[in-house]
Design a protein around this motif. Structure first.
Motif, PDB file in Angstrom:
ATOM      1  N   ALA A  86       0.703  -1.304   0.119  1.00 58.03           N
ATOM      2  CA  ALA A  86      -0.099   0.007   0.001  1.00 58.03           C
ATOM      3  C   ALA A  86       1.037   1.357   0.050  1.00 58.03           C
ATOM      4  O   ALA A  86       1.865   1.370   0.372  1.00 58.03           O
ATOM      5  CB  ALA A  86      -0.951   0.022   1.295  1.00 58.03           C
ATOM      6  N   THR A  87       0.495   2.196  -0.524  1.00 59.63           N
ATOM      7  CA  THR A  87       1.085   3.514  -0.819  1.00 59.63           C
ATOM      8  C   THR A  87       0.083   4.567  -0.652  1.00 59.63           C
ATOM      9  O   THR A  87      -1.130   4.334  -0.543  1.00 59.63           O
ATOM     10  CB  THR A  87       1.963   3.674  -1.915  1.00 59.63           C
ATOM     11  N   THR A  88       0.608   5.808  -0.257  1.00 58.05           N
ATOM     12  CA  THR A  88      -0.410   6.973   0.081  1.00 58.05           C
ATOM     13  C   THR A  88      -0.006   8.049  -0.832  1.00 58.05           C
ATOM     14  O   THR A  88       1.298   8.298  -1.206  1.00 58.05           O
ATOM     15  CB  THR A  88      -0.422   7.448   1.490  1.00 58.05           C
ATOM     16  N   ASN A 124      -3.788   4.502  -1.478  1.00 51.31           N
ATOM     17  CA  ASN A 124      -4.675   5.264  -0.352  1.00 51.31           C
ATOM     18  C   ASN A 124      -4.483   6.852  -0.666  1.00 51.31           C
ATOM     19  O   ASN A 124      -3.529   7.298  -0.630  1.00 51.31           O
ATOM     20  CB  ASN A 124      -4.321   4.871   1.076  1.00 51.31           C
ATOM     21  N   VAL A 125      -5.696   7.289  -1.139  1.00 51.09           N
ATOM     22  CA  VAL A 125      -5.721   8.681  -1.642  1.00 51.09           C
ATOM     23  C   VAL A 125      -6.034   9.752  -0.489  1.00 51.09           C
ATOM     24  O   VAL A 125      -7.331   9.491   0.209  1.00 51.09           O
ATOM     25  CB  VAL A 125      -6.681   8.881  -2.819  1.00 51.09           C
ATOM     26  N   THR A 126      -5.273  10.576  -0.022  1.00 51.74           N
ATOM     27  CA  THR A 126      -5.600  11.517   0.977  1.00 51.74           C
ATOM     28  C   THR A 126      -6.075  12.711   0.103  1.00 51.74           C
ATOM     29  O   THR A 126      -5.345  13.385  -0.649  1.00 51.74           O
ATOM     30  CB  THR A 126      -4.473  11.983   1.950  1.00 51.74           C
ATOM     31  N   PRO A 127      -7.292  13.271   0.486  1.00 51.35           N
ATOM     32  CA  PRO A 127      -7.922  14.441  -0.231  1.00 51.35           C
ATOM     33  C   PRO A 127      -6.945  15.613   0.199  1.00 51.35           C
ATOM     34  O   PRO A 127      -6.631  15.750   1.405  1.00 51.35           O
ATOM     35  CB  PRO A 127      -9.258  14.559   0.135  1.00 51.35           C
ATOM     36  N   SER A 128      -6.824  16.428  -1.085  1.00 52.70           N
ATOM     37  CA  SER A 128      -6.094  17.469  -0.739  1.00 52.70           C
ATOM     38  C   SER A 128      -6.961  18.493  -0.168  1.00 52.70           C
ATOM     39  O   SER A 128      -8.301  18.601  -0.403  1.00 52.70           O
ATOM     40  CB  SER A 128      -5.515  18.339  -1.815  1.00 52.70           C
ATOM     41  N   LEU A 129      -6.727  19.609   0.629  1.00 47.86           N
ATOM     42  CA  LEU A 129      -7.414  20.697   1.215  1.00 47.86           C
ATOM     43  C   LEU A 129      -8.247  21.237   0.179  1.00 47.86           C
ATOM     44  O   LEU A 129      -7.854  21.775  -0.879  1.00 47.86           O
ATOM     45  CB  LEU A 129      -6.747  21.429   1.890  1.00 47.86           C
ATOM     46  N   ALA A 130      -9.899  21.380   0.420  1.00 48.98           N
ATOM     47  CA  ALA A 130     -10.347  22.154  -0.529  1.00 48.98           C
ATOM     48  C   ALA A 130     -10.512  23.594  -0.059  1.00 48.98           C
ATOM     49  O   ALA A 130     -10.264  23.830   1.221  1.00 48.98           O
ATOM     50  CB  ALA A 130     -11.965  21.569  -0.844  1.00 48.98           C
ATOM     51  N   ASN A 131     -10.719  24.472  -1.236  1.00 51.05           N
ATOM     52  CA  ASN A 131     -11.139  25.901  -0.767  1.00 51.05           C
ATOM     53  C   ASN A 131      -9.834  26.494  -0.278  1.00 51.05           C
ATOM     54  O   ASN A 131     -10.410  27.182   0.669  1.00 51.05           O
ATOM     55  CB  ASN A 131     -12.262  26.150  -0.039  1.00 51.05           C
ATOM     56  N   VAL A 132      -8.747  26.005  -0.619  1.00 50.47           N
ATOM     57  CA  VAL A 132      -7.733  27.141   0.230  1.00 50.47           C
ATOM     58  C   VAL A 132      -7.679  28.278  -0.492  1.00 50.47           C
ATOM     59  O   VAL A 132      -7.758  28.600  -1.830  1.00 50.47           O
ATOM     60  CB  VAL A 132      -6.321  26.312  -0.162  1.00 50.47           C
ATOM     61  N   ASN A 133      -7.777  29.300   0.427  1.00 50.79           N
ATOM     62  CA  ASN A 133      -7.950  30.708  -0.107  1.00 50.79           C
ATOM     63  C   ASN A 133      -7.157  31.736   0.449  1.00 50.79           C
ATOM     64  O   ASN A 133      -7.103  31.667   1.930  1.00 50.79           O
ATOM     65  CB  ASN A 133      -9.396  31.329  -0.063  1.00 50.79           C
ATOM     66  N   ALA A 134      -6.229  32.359  -0.133  1.00 50.02           N
ATOM     67  CA  ALA A 134      -5.233  33.336   0.709  1.00 50.02           C
ATOM     68  C   ALA A 134      -5.973  34.718   1.023  1.00 50.02           C
ATOM     69  O   ALA A 134      -5.202  35.556   1.651  1.00 50.02           O
ATOM     70  CB  ALA A 134      -4.135  33.568  -0.272  1.00 50.02           C
ATOM     71  N   ASN A 152      -1.997  15.868   6.273  1.00 50.95           N
ATOM     72  CA  ASN A 152      -1.558  14.443   6.098  1.00 50.95           C
ATOM     73  C   ASN A 152      -0.573  14.552   4.885  1.00 50.95           C
ATOM     74  O   ASN A 152      -0.607  13.590   4.110  1.00 50.95           O
ATOM     75  CB  ASN A 152      -2.987  13.810   6.048  1.00 50.95           C
ATOM     76  N   GLY A 153       0.357  15.429   4.849  1.00 47.05           N
ATOM     77  CA  GLY A 153       1.141  15.340   3.682  1.00 47.05           C
ATOM     78  C   GLY A 153       0.822  15.965   2.473  1.00 47.05           C
ATOM     79  O   GLY A 153       1.460  16.147   1.449  1.00 47.05           O
ATOM     80  N   CYS A 154      -0.769  16.454   2.241  1.00 53.29           N
ATOM     81  CA  CYS A 154      -1.151  17.017   1.274  1.00 53.29           C
ATOM     82  C   CYS A 154      -1.042  18.512   1.240  1.00 53.29           C
ATOM     83  O   CYS A 154      -1.628  18.819   2.145  1.00 53.29           O
ATOM     84  CB  CYS A 154      -2.397  16.221   0.667  1.00 53.29           C
ATOM     85  N   SER A 155      -0.943  19.182   0.009  1.00 51.79           N
ATOM     86  CA  SER A 155      -0.861  20.596   0.041  1.00 51.79           C
ATOM     87  C   SER A 155      -1.556  21.076  -0.950  1.00 51.79           C
ATOM     88  O   SER A 155      -1.807  20.614  -2.098  1.00 51.79           O
ATOM     89  CB  SER A 155       0.692  21.109   0.317  1.00 51.79           C
TER      90      SER A 155
END
Length: 637
Positions: A147-149, A210-220, A428-431
């Motif tokens: 398994a990998t992520t 295993n897919v970690t969803p990236s953060l949604a609606n990232v707004n600066a 979780n490591g996703c940006s």
């Protein structure tokens, strides 16, 4: 009767074989790092001594990876025992000999690694006819599932090791072909199982991504403009909805008896207090069940609302035990195709999708023995359910120049130049990233009105001061204040100014102070008006410089000079009179030069009126004229 005899023989063999499995910590045949690519194998051959009881020490095995550990072709009863680094048995299989084609086949097990670390594999081979142990024989460890992520929308490379072409599939090992080769790049948006097959492999292998969803609606935040020297808060944000992407493992380790030939069977309950998934979305179930004839067992899973599926019914023939048997939708094979002790990952007989209701509540593992003679035990079992992701979101801003803190969502920005700030949010490591521009308003420029300097006499009425070039820069919202000699002029706050007439000599400097909404202030180039007093009388030297002259004498003025007040240095004006001032000649800028005549002759001079100046008073110069002497007859007699 045959069944009973076979069971007794199996018990005897099992007892004899287990007696061989002593823990020989001092004997190591070889040490190797675990394989890392699908299909990759490592091999160790214990030496011909110490009754074959040598260990293959494998380092860096990965949790939840499935390693096929095998020894085949000995012609004898072969036994594999796997222990963790502290000596606990975590995997076992016995082919029940005498060769790889009889009974349950080779001594091979698909070992689901319980945690990262080092494991010891012991090989024992036994001659059932002579009752002696046999030396040597190769132990092979092959990675068949891992398994990998990765993060959603991010490509990841899957790797296999094979001497023949590898085919990659989705859905199942005979599903949709997605590529060939020892590597393949995939970009799944959700957790996905990919399958690989090769003619050089004895089985299909798989990789779970295993897919970690990236953060949604990232707004600066929104772009903003600020004044020079000012600050502004940055309003970074991300989606606040919890992601149902984590898992939680719950275990019941209490032993429960499974009575033989009993429809009630044995049951073990696990309470799930929290889950964001439904019953149909459970991830996996792992069981450890002791039973010497597993074909007698019907194993079912009951959801909290009572919906039920068969995990395994009457499978495994005369084999023994379920050891770390994992049921999951992404298994390598159906449990119906497996062999006891079913160590590995399998697809249950009925899918999890048949379950209904919530995953929260009491889950029951029910095991029924539907034949006589042998009972069993539920040793332990566990269930993996989905849970909300409560991972901490971290923030990083770049560049850090002018920021109060570059690792929070809303730092204070105080840039000295227009700057683009990029916020990166990570969980979780996703940006994911977004940028905001903080602009500085341009430099405030005052604009232009008539600023040519003037010199005028008292009483001058200046022209209206009006901008020919309007102010620019700053943030707009300009206000105006006209000043005279740097002092604010009352009520002079429009964008033009009409000065009053100036009656007193002096220097008058008019300028406009412009202020923008930032409070920045600039001044126009001033309009400077010099006011001088009206000229006073000039002074000249009369020529000849005598009080009286004779008729016919040439009269004029010389060396005329301005008085102490020159006005605008207006030109001199002159006129003369030959009748004592009763009448005067026309005014001229030319100095008179005439012959004396009459009784009194006058020349006058003044500074003329020019611009706003008044002419000075006349300065009068006079001569008395001697008459021409008359002729007298003299008698010389």
């Amino acid at each position: 009767m045959n069944r009973i005899i076979w069971i007794l023989l199996l018990l005897l063999i099992s007892t004899n074989v287990f007696a061989q499995c002593n823990w020989y910590t001092a004997n190591t045949a070889c040490t190797s790092n675990a394989p890392t690519a699908l299909g990759q194998s490592i091999t160790c051959t214990p030496p011909d001594n110490n009754a074959g009881r040598r260990n293959f020490v494998v380092n860096n095995m990965i949790s939840n990876n499935v390693y096929r550990i095998s020894n085949c072709g000995s012609g004898y009863d072969t036994q594999l025992t796997i222990r963790n680094a502290v000596g606990d048995v975590v995997g076992y299989n016995d082919d029940n000999g005498p060769d790889c084609t009889v009974f349950e086949g080779p001594a091979s097990l698909d070992f689901v690694c319980p945690s990262n670390g080092q494991y010891w594999i012991q090989l024992n081979r036994y001659n059932c006819q002579t009752g002696s142990t046999i030396d040597n024989g190769a132990i092979t460890v092959t990675l068949i599932s891992n398994a990998t992520t990765t993060c959603s929308t991010t490509a990841i490379t899957l790797t296999a090791s094979s001497t023949t072409p590898v085919n990659w599939y989705s859905g199942s090992c005979s599903g949709s072909l997605i590529g060939t080769g020892t590597t393949i790049s995939v970009s799944p948006n959700t957790t996905t199982t990919y399958y690989a097959s090769s003619s050089s492999w004895p089985t299909c292998m798989n990789t779970i991504v295993n897919v970690t969803p990236s953060l949604a609606n990232v707004n600066a935040g929104n772009d903003v403009s600020i004044c020079s020297g000012a600050s502004t808060p940055l309003a970074g944000s991300t989606a606040t909805t919890a992601l149902c992407s984590s898992t939680s493992t719950l275990t019941n380790s209490t032993n429960y008896a499974v009575p033989d030939d009993n429809a009630i069977g044995g049951s073990s309950i696990i309470n799930v207090s929290s889950s964001c998934g439904t019953a149909a979305e459970i991830v996996s179930v792992k069981v450890n069940i002791n039973h010497l004839w597993v074909q007698d067992l019907d194993i079912s899973l009951i959801a909290p609302n009572g919906s039920t599926i068969n995990l395994s019914s009457d499978n495994g023939g005369s084999g023994s035990n379920y050891i770390n048997t994992v049921f999951t939708a992404s298994g390598l094979m159906s449990i119906t195709s497996g062999t006891a002790p079913f160590t590995g990952i399998y697809i249950p007989e009925e899918p999890f999708s048949n379950l209904t209701g919530s995953a929260v509540g009491n889950w029951t593992l029910k095991v029924v023995d539907d034949e006589i003679i042998i009972g069993g035990t539920i040793v332990n079992w566990s269930i993996v359910v989905k849970t909300n992701q409560n991972a901490l979101v971290t923030y990083s801003w770049s560049p850090t120049t002018g920021l109060s803190n570059s690792n929070i969502s809303n730092p204070i920005a105080s840039p000295t130049t227009t700057t683009t700030y990029t916020m990166t949010a990570t969980v979780n490591g996703c940006s994911a990233s977004d940028s905001v521009i903080v602009s500085l308003y341009p430099v405030l420029i005052a604009g232009v009105h008539n600023s040519s300097p003037l010199t005028q006499c008292a009483g001058y009425n200046p022209a209206v001061l009006t901008f020919t070039t309007n102010p620019t820069g700053g943030n707009g919202n300009y206000t105006y204040q006209w000043q005279l000699n740097t002092v604010d002029i009352l009520n002079a706050t429009s964008n033009s100014y009409d000065p009053n007439p100036i009656l007193i000599a002096g220097v008058y400097s008019y300028r406009c102070k412009i202020t923008d909404g930032c409070g920045s202030t600039v001044f126009t180039i001033p309009k400077e008006i010099t006011i001088v007093a009206d000229p006073n009388q000039p002074s000249c030297l009369k020529f000849p410089n005598l009080p009286s002259v004779c008729v016919g004498t040439s009269l004029t003025l010389q060396n005329c000079m301005f008085g102490s007040q020159t006005g605008l240095s207006c030109p001199f004006e002159y006129s003369y009179s030959i009748d004592g001032g009763v009448s005067w000649s026309s005014t001229s800028t030319t100095i008179p030069n005439f012959s004396a005549n009459g009784t009194t002759n006058l020349i006058r001079a003044r500074v003329s009126n020019c611009g706003s100046c008044n002419a000075s008073s006349w300065m009068v110069y006079s001569w008395n004229i001697y008459p021409t002497p008359s002729t007298t007859n003299i008698n010389h007699n």
